[in-house]
Design a protein around this motif. Structure first.
Motif, short mmCIF file in Angstrom:
data_model
loop_
_atom_site.label_atom_id
_atom_site.label_comp_id
_atom_site.label_asym_id
_atom_site.label_seq_id
_atom_site.Cartn_x
_atom_site.Cartn_y
_atom_site.Cartn_z
N GLY A 50 23.02 16.66 41.97
CA GLY A 50 23.78 15.73 41.14
C GLY A 50 23.54 15.97 39.65
N ARG A 51 22.28 16.19 39.30
CA ARG A 51 21.95 16.45 37.89
C ARG A 51 22.62 17.74 37.42
NH1 ARG A 51 20.19 12.99 34.47
NH2 ARG A 51 18.78 14.44 33.43
N PHE A 52 22.62 18.75 38.27
CA PHE A 52 23.19 20.04 37.88
C PHE A 52 24.70 19.93 37.69
CE2 PHE A 52 24.95 24.28 38.78
CZ PHE A 52 24.24 25.03 37.84
N PHE A 53 25.40 19.27 38.64
CA PHE A 53 26.85 19.11 38.49
C PHE A 53 27.20 18.26 37.27
CE2 PHE A 53 27.19 20.43 43.02
CZ PHE A 53 28.18 21.38 42.86
N ALA A 54 26.43 17.20 37.05
CA ALA A 54 26.65 16.38 35.85
C ALA A 54 26.43 17.21 34.61
CB ALA A 54 25.73 15.17 35.87
N GLY A 55 25.43 18.10 34.66
CA GLY A 55 25.17 18.99 33.53
C GLY A 55 26.31 19.95 33.27
N LEU A 56 26.89 20.50 34.35
CA LEU A 56 28.06 21.36 34.18
C LEU A 56 29.15 20.63 33.41
CD1 LEU A 56 28.45 22.98 37.74
CD2 LEU A 56 27.72 24.14 35.65
N ALA A 57 29.41 19.39 33.81
CA ALA A 57 30.46 18.59 33.17
C ALA A 57 30.13 18.30 31.71
CB ALA A 57 30.66 17.29 33.94
N ILE A 58 28.89 17.94 31.46
CA ILE A 58 28.49 17.62 30.08
C ILE A 58 28.57 18.87 29.20
CG2 ILE A 58 26.45 17.05 28.68
CD1 ILE A 58 25.86 14.86 30.75
N GLY A 59 28.22 20.04 29.77
CA GLY A 59 28.38 21.28 29.02
C GLY A 59 29.81 21.52 28.61
N VAL A 60 30.74 21.23 29.53
CA VAL A 60 32.17 21.39 29.23
C VAL A 60 32.63 20.37 28.19
CG1 VAL A 60 34.51 21.18 30.19
CG2 VAL A 60 32.72 22.36 31.50
N LEU A 61 32.32 19.11 28.42
CA LEU A 61 32.85 18.04 27.56
C LEU A 61 32.21 18.04 26.18
CD1 LEU A 61 32.95 15.24 30.28
CD2 LEU A 61 34.90 16.51 29.36
N SER A 62 30.93 18.33 26.08
CA SER A 62 30.27 18.35 24.78
C SER A 62 30.75 19.50 23.92
CB SER A 62 28.75 18.45 24.96
OG SER A 62 28.24 17.30 25.58
N MET A 63 31.16 20.58 24.54
CA MET A 63 31.73 21.70 23.79
C MET A 63 33.18 21.43 23.41
SD MET A 63 32.33 25.54 25.18
CE MET A 63 33.84 26.38 24.70
N MET A 64 33.95 20.86 24.36
CA MET A 64 35.38 20.71 24.13
C MET A 64 35.72 19.58 23.17
SD MET A 64 36.67 23.18 25.62
CE MET A 64 38.28 22.67 25.03
N ALA A 65 34.91 18.52 23.14
CA ALA A 65 35.26 17.39 22.27
C ALA A 65 35.34 17.81 20.80
CB ALA A 65 34.27 16.24 22.47
N PRO A 66 34.27 18.38 20.20
CA PRO A 66 34.40 18.75 18.78
C PRO A 66 35.39 19.88 18.55
CG PRO A 66 32.30 19.52 19.68
CD PRO A 66 32.92 18.62 20.71
N LEU A 67 35.55 20.79 19.53
CA LEU A 67 36.52 21.87 19.37
C LEU A 67 37.93 21.30 19.28
CD1 LEU A 67 36.42 25.26 21.21
CD2 LEU A 67 38.58 24.04 21.00
N TYR A 68 38.27 20.43 20.20
CA TYR A 68 39.59 19.78 20.18
C TYR A 68 39.77 18.95 18.91
CZ TYR A 68 43.31 16.51 21.59
OH TYR A 68 44.46 15.73 21.64
N GLN A 69 38.75 18.18 18.55
CA GLN A 69 38.84 17.33 17.37
C GLN A 69 39.08 18.15 16.11
OE1 GLN A 69 35.04 15.63 18.04
NE2 GLN A 69 35.80 13.83 19.13
N SER A 70 38.39 19.28 15.99
CA SER A 70 38.57 20.12 14.80
C SER A 70 39.98 20.69 14.73
CB SER A 70 37.55 21.27 14.80
OG SER A 70 37.85 22.24 15.79
N GLU A 71 40.59 20.97 15.87
CA GLU A 71 41.90 21.61 15.89
C GLU A 71 43.05 20.63 15.70
OE1 GLU A 71 40.92 25.65 18.44
OE2 GLU A 71 42.07 24.06 19.42
#
Length: 536
Positions: free
Chosen positions: A108-129
């Protein structure tokens, strides 16, 4: 009532930042879950190494997710990648909440981590664009602000549950289940948000790019001067980028790309080396060690979360006026200073001395540290990397810079329990030193990015010396200057060569009308903007 363009864009940035709230909540909640007696029983009384791995396995998953997230973002769009991250997090949250053994919890921790890796990267990238140049810092620092909201909610949930449900399964299962709540609206409504206009331009959907840019920056007015100028710069930049190597190898073979990559890796690594993860993960254990009971440690965490949230709000409000370099340098100096004082307090008055004043003074140092970290270091650690890369390589490059954050976060989470056992207060010396070296590094090598468009960054960095204080070129100080230039139709063909352009020309209008008559969704790839120039 129609929202003002900047208000609408800001709200879009807030919605996407719900993904960041997940990580903040986890940071706050795991510190209360790990010492819960029923949790320890279900996990089979794990030793400190295993406790550290349960905590840090989430960051290991985030590390693994970064490169796949970049591939998804470039191939299928920014919104689609955020949707995938949300679904994966729901899976991870369910596994953690229902965990019956170590293996289920780690999965569960690993899958949640996968998601957080995606979302934490995509949020500022999307916001900047999607951001206006004058408020890009405000949007990209929302990542840390919503992280703070998540951490604050978690700290009060843990405090309340520990008071009313101590030593029961509810004490740790309910907080872990609650973390899935922000994912539901994010997954359900992400496709109602506008797509990144820069991604649409990158994949050749130019008409949609223009319409989306207008939706974001001019309430849908396709003839708005700012929108037309931004659109022209985006197109010109991507035409230039299309003639260059933009694959993974270009990140190391191109000198300026490599420079930016090193800056992004350095700033992400430097964030973790301030000691923030050590405090976030193990604050209850630290406070108990210096003489406070469980109830007081959770109360301190709640206060700490509120202080962090105030700092993050200050960053969102003022970062576009203050810039990036100044807050980063100053905050790191304060970070190093608070750890230096905290180390001295622990050395002079160890827990065995039972000096109440010294213990409270140490807690105060963690609060001061947390305010300045949240007001500068944390938000800008995510905001700076997404600003400096061009559109063609932004997702690839920020996946690597994000990996630097997660691997250093994993390292701190895994090492800290043993370090406390073997070194005690001496462990804090490491973080004191890094606070000051971080400040020196940022002063020497990090150019100011405030107020510039994303399309300008390549030429801006080329004109700026690798050792920034040696640079002859001085960046503009006002956050609004570049946006006002765009409204007047001033495009930057080069950083020092500004050319007045009339963006809306008869030829462009005619070609757009022809395309509409043919009912084509996209502009032709060979479409010429018909920009005529006259020297300013």
């Amino acid at each position: 009532m129609t929202l003002k363009p900047k208000t609408y864009t800001f709200l879009c940035g807030c919605f996407v930042a719900l993904g960041s709230m997940l990580f903040g909540y986890d940071l706050g909640v795991i510190a209360g879950v790990l010492p819960a007696k029923d949790f320890i029983r279900v996990m089979g009384n794990p030793d400190k190494d295993y406790v550290g791995f349960i905590s840090s396995s989430l960051t290991l998953g985030a590390f693994v997710a970064c490169i796949p997230a970049s591939l998804l973002a470039d191939r299928f769009s920014r919104r689609s990648t955020i949707f995938v991250g949300s679904i994966i997090f729901l899976l991870g949250g369910c596994l953690q909440t229902a965990a019956k053994n170590r293996e289920m919890m780690l999965a569960g921790r690993f899958f949640a981590g996968l998601a957080i890796g995606v979302l934490s990267m995509m949020a500022p990238l999307y916001q900047s664009e999607i951001a206006h140049p004058s408020i890009r810092g405000r949007l990209t620092t929302l990542q840390q602000f919503f992280l703070g909201i998540g951490a604050t909610i978690a700290s009060f949930v843990i405090f309340g549950i520990s008071e009313t449900q101590a030593d029961t399964p509810f004490e740790w299962r309910f907080p872990l289940g609650l973390q899935m709540l922000p994912c539901l609206p994010l997954a359900a409504m992400i496709f109602f948000m506008p797509e990144s206009p820069r991604w649409l331009m990158m994949v050749g959907r130019e008409r949609e790019s223009l319409e989306t840019l207008a939706r974001l920056h001019s309430s849908g007015d396709l003839d708005d001067a700012l929108v037309r100028a931004e659109f022209s710069e985006m197109k010109s930049a991507l035409i230039k980028e299309s003639k260059e190597e933009t694959g993974w190898m270009s990140l190391v073979t191109d000198a300026q790309n490599f420079r930016k990559l090193m800056l992004g890796i350095t700033i992400q690594f430097s964030v973790q080396m301030t000691g923030v993860s050590c405090i976030q993960y193990y604050a209850p254990a630290i406070f108990e060690e210096i003489g406070f009971d469980k109830r007081m440690t959770f109360l301190f965490q709640s206060v700490n979360s509120i202080i962090a949230l105030i700092g993050e709000a200050a960053c969102v409000l003022y970062i576009d006026r203050l810039g990036r370099r100044g807050p980063l340098i100053f905050s790191n100096v304060i970070s190093g200073s608070t750890f230096a004082v905290g180390t001295a307090i622990q050395a002079k008055y160890p827990a065995s001395a039972k000096n109440t004043s010294a213990s409270y003074a140490f807690v105060m140092m963690t609060w001061i540290f947390n305010f300045f970290f949240s007001a500068g270091i944390g938000p800008l650690g995510w905001a700076y990397p997404v600003e400096i890369f061009n559109t063609s390589i932004r997702a690839k490059a920020t996946s690597i810079t994000s990996m630097s954050s997660w691997i250093s976060n994993f390292l701190i989470g895994q090492v800290s329990p043993k370090a406390f056992d073997s070194l005690g207060w001496k462990y804090y010396i490491l973080f004191a030193i890094f606070g000051f070296t971080n400040a020196i590094t940022i002063w020497a090598f990090f150019p100011e990015t405030k107020g510039r468009t994303l399309e300008e960054m390549d030429e801006y960095f080329e004109k700026t010396h690798w050792i920034v204080p040696l640079s002859d070129y001085k960046p503009k100080l006002s956050r609004d200057d570049r946006e006002e230039e765009l409204r007047r139709g001033v495009l930057h063909q080069g950083i020092t060569d500004e050319t007045e352009v009339r963006v809306v020309q008869k030829q462009e209008k005619q070609e757009e009308e022809e395309e509409e008559e043919k009912k084509k969704g996209d502009l032709d790839p060979d479409y010429s903007l018909g920009i005529s120039t006259s020297i300013a």
